[in-house]
Motif scaffolding. Sequence first.
Motif, PDB file in Angstrom:
ATOM      1  N   PHE A  67      -5.475  21.209  -8.787  1.00 11.77           N
ATOM      2  CA  PHE A  67      -5.375  19.933  -9.704  1.00 11.77           C
ATOM      3  C   PHE A  67      -6.709  19.886 -10.750  1.00 11.77           C
ATOM      4  CE2 PHE A  67      -1.644  18.691  -8.002  1.00 11.77           C
ATOM      5  CZ  PHE A  67      -1.003  17.511  -8.757  1.00 11.77           C
ATOM      6  N   ALA A  68      -7.887  20.239 -10.195  1.00 15.31           N
ATOM      7  CA  ALA A  68      -9.045  20.215 -10.949  1.00 15.31           C
ATOM      8  C   ALA A  68      -8.885  21.306 -12.286  1.00 15.31           C
ATOM      9  CB  ALA A  68     -10.363  21.021 -10.056  1.00 15.31           C
ATOM     10  N   ARG A  69      -8.286  22.508 -11.782  1.00 17.36           N
ATOM     11  CA  ARG A  69      -7.963  23.619 -13.008  1.00 17.36           C
ATOM     12  C   ARG A  69      -6.739  23.066 -13.929  1.00 17.36           C
ATOM     13  NH1 ARG A  69      -8.137  26.823  -8.540  1.00 17.36           N
ATOM     14  NH2 ARG A  69      -6.058  27.188  -8.699  1.00 17.36           N
ATOM     15  N   LEU A  70      -5.883  22.462 -13.471  1.00 15.77           N
ATOM     16  CA  LEU A  70      -4.631  21.977 -14.274  1.00 15.77           C
ATOM     17  C   LEU A  70      -4.994  20.728 -15.160  1.00 15.77           C
ATOM     18  CD1 LEU A  70      -1.621  22.171 -14.584  1.00 15.77           C
ATOM     19  CD2 LEU A  70      -1.247  20.450 -12.769  1.00 15.77           C
ATOM     20  N   VAL A  71      -5.853  19.951 -14.274  1.00 18.51           N
ATOM     21  CA  VAL A  71      -6.494  18.640 -15.218  1.00 18.51           C
ATOM     22  C   VAL A  71      -7.691  18.531 -15.311  1.00 18.51           C
ATOM     23  CG1 VAL A  71      -5.877  16.033 -15.525  1.00 18.51           C
ATOM     24  CG2 VAL A  71      -4.130  17.627 -14.476  1.00 18.51           C
ATOM     25  N   GLU A  82     -13.523   4.318 -18.969  1.00 14.37           N
ATOM     26  CA  GLU A  82     -14.332   3.992 -17.358  1.00 14.37           C
ATOM     27  C   GLU A  82     -14.843   5.459 -17.328  1.00 14.37           C
ATOM     28  OE1 GLU A  82     -11.625   2.331 -14.734  1.00 14.37           O
ATOM     29  OE2 GLU A  82     -10.447   1.278 -16.349  1.00 14.37           O
ATOM     30  N   GLY A  83     -15.193   6.480 -18.001  1.00 12.24           N
ATOM     31  CA  GLY A  83     -15.712   7.679 -17.614  1.00 12.24           C
ATOM     32  C   GLY A  83     -14.673   8.625 -17.755  1.00 12.24           C
ATOM     33  N   ALA A  84     -15.645  10.058 -17.872  1.00  9.18           N
ATOM     34  CA  ALA A  84     -14.770  11.258 -17.596  1.00  9.18           C
ATOM     35  C   ALA A  84     -13.806  11.545 -16.766  1.00  9.18           C
ATOM     36  CB  ALA A  84     -15.719  12.601 -17.769  1.00  9.18           C
ATOM     37  N   ASP A  85     -13.656  11.152 -15.664  1.00 10.02           N
ATOM     38  CA  ASP A  85     -12.610  11.222 -14.730  1.00 10.02           C
ATOM     39  C   ASP A  85     -11.556  10.306 -14.886  1.00 10.02           C
ATOM     40  OD1 ASP A  85     -14.093   8.644 -13.807  1.00 10.02           O
ATOM     41  OD2 ASP A  85     -13.995   9.407 -11.683  1.00 10.02           O
ATOM     42  N   ASP A  86     -11.546   9.169 -15.634  1.00 15.16           N
ATOM     43  CA  ASP A  86     -10.513   8.340 -15.889  1.00 15.16           C
ATOM     44  C   ASP A  86      -9.307   8.905 -16.397  1.00 15.16           C
ATOM     45  OD1 ASP A  86      -9.483   5.721 -15.375  1.00 15.16           O
ATOM     46  OD2 ASP A  86      -9.976   5.193 -17.620  1.00 15.16           O
ATOM     47  N   MET A  87      -9.156   9.274 -17.203  1.00 15.99           N
ATOM     48  CA  MET A  87      -7.906   9.861 -17.913  1.00 15.99           C
ATOM     49  C   MET A  87      -7.167  11.171 -16.914  1.00 15.99           C
ATOM     50  SD  MET A  87      -5.543   9.038 -19.964  1.00 15.99           S
ATOM     51  CE  MET A  87      -4.020   9.715 -19.868  1.00 15.99           C
ATOM     52  N   PRO A  88      -8.396  11.971 -16.472  1.00 17.35           N
ATOM     53  CA  PRO A  88      -7.671  12.934 -15.556  1.00 17.35           C
ATOM     54  C   PRO A  88      -7.138  12.360 -14.437  1.00 17.35           C
ATOM     55  CG  PRO A  88      -9.898  13.589 -16.414  1.00 17.35           C
ATOM     56  CD  PRO A  88      -9.546  12.192 -16.902  1.00 17.35           C
ATOM     57  N   ALA A  89      -7.419  11.089 -14.088  1.00 12.99           N
ATOM     58  CA  ALA A  89      -7.228  10.787 -12.806  1.00 12.99           C
ATOM     59  C   ALA A  89      -5.895  10.029 -12.890  1.00 12.99           C
ATOM     60  CB  ALA A  89      -8.218   9.382 -12.278  1.00 12.99           C
ATOM     61  N   HIS A  90      -5.521   9.549 -14.146  1.00 17.63           N
ATOM     62  CA  HIS A  90      -4.047   9.078 -14.481  1.00 17.63           C
ATOM     63  C   HIS A  90      -3.137  10.013 -14.738  1.00 17.63           C
ATOM     64  CE1 HIS A  90      -5.753   4.869 -15.197  1.00 17.63           C
ATOM     65  NE2 HIS A  90      -6.298   5.290 -16.092  1.00 17.63           N
TER      66      HIS A  90
END
Length: 138
Positions: A67-71, A82-90
């Motif tokens: 998932f880290a590679r995919l998104v 809310e930070g660089a991890d927000d949209m990838p989390a969504h």
Amino acid sequence: MQLYQQILTVKTDGKSLCKITNPVQDIVTQSGFQVGLCQLFLRHTSASLVIQENADPDVLKDLANFFARLVPEDAHYIHSLEGADDMPAHIRTVLTHTSEQIPLANGRLMLGTWQGIYLWEHRQRGQRREVVVQLMGQ
């Protein structure tokens, strides 16, 4: 058929898969139901629920790496308040689930031998997450 509902609060340590099988089974046991259906619903948009391998932790590591590679978090997303991890989390949540259903028999979740229930935290910081555990049964 009767209903039983409880909120399970899970504190995460940041991006990880947190096993919640035992606390969910504890709620099933409290309900007294012998047969029925367990519905789980995660009340968040940046975490997921998954049923996955519960014996070899390498499976969970491989999923996280995939998932880290995919998104990736270093892509240029418009939503970044809310930070660089927000949209990838969504996005990771959209690709997985926020709900699961598991049958009950003999007062137990009918998971397979190698299956566990996990709350998958997609944010870097730890969060307080709520899972609605709703049971229908007798």
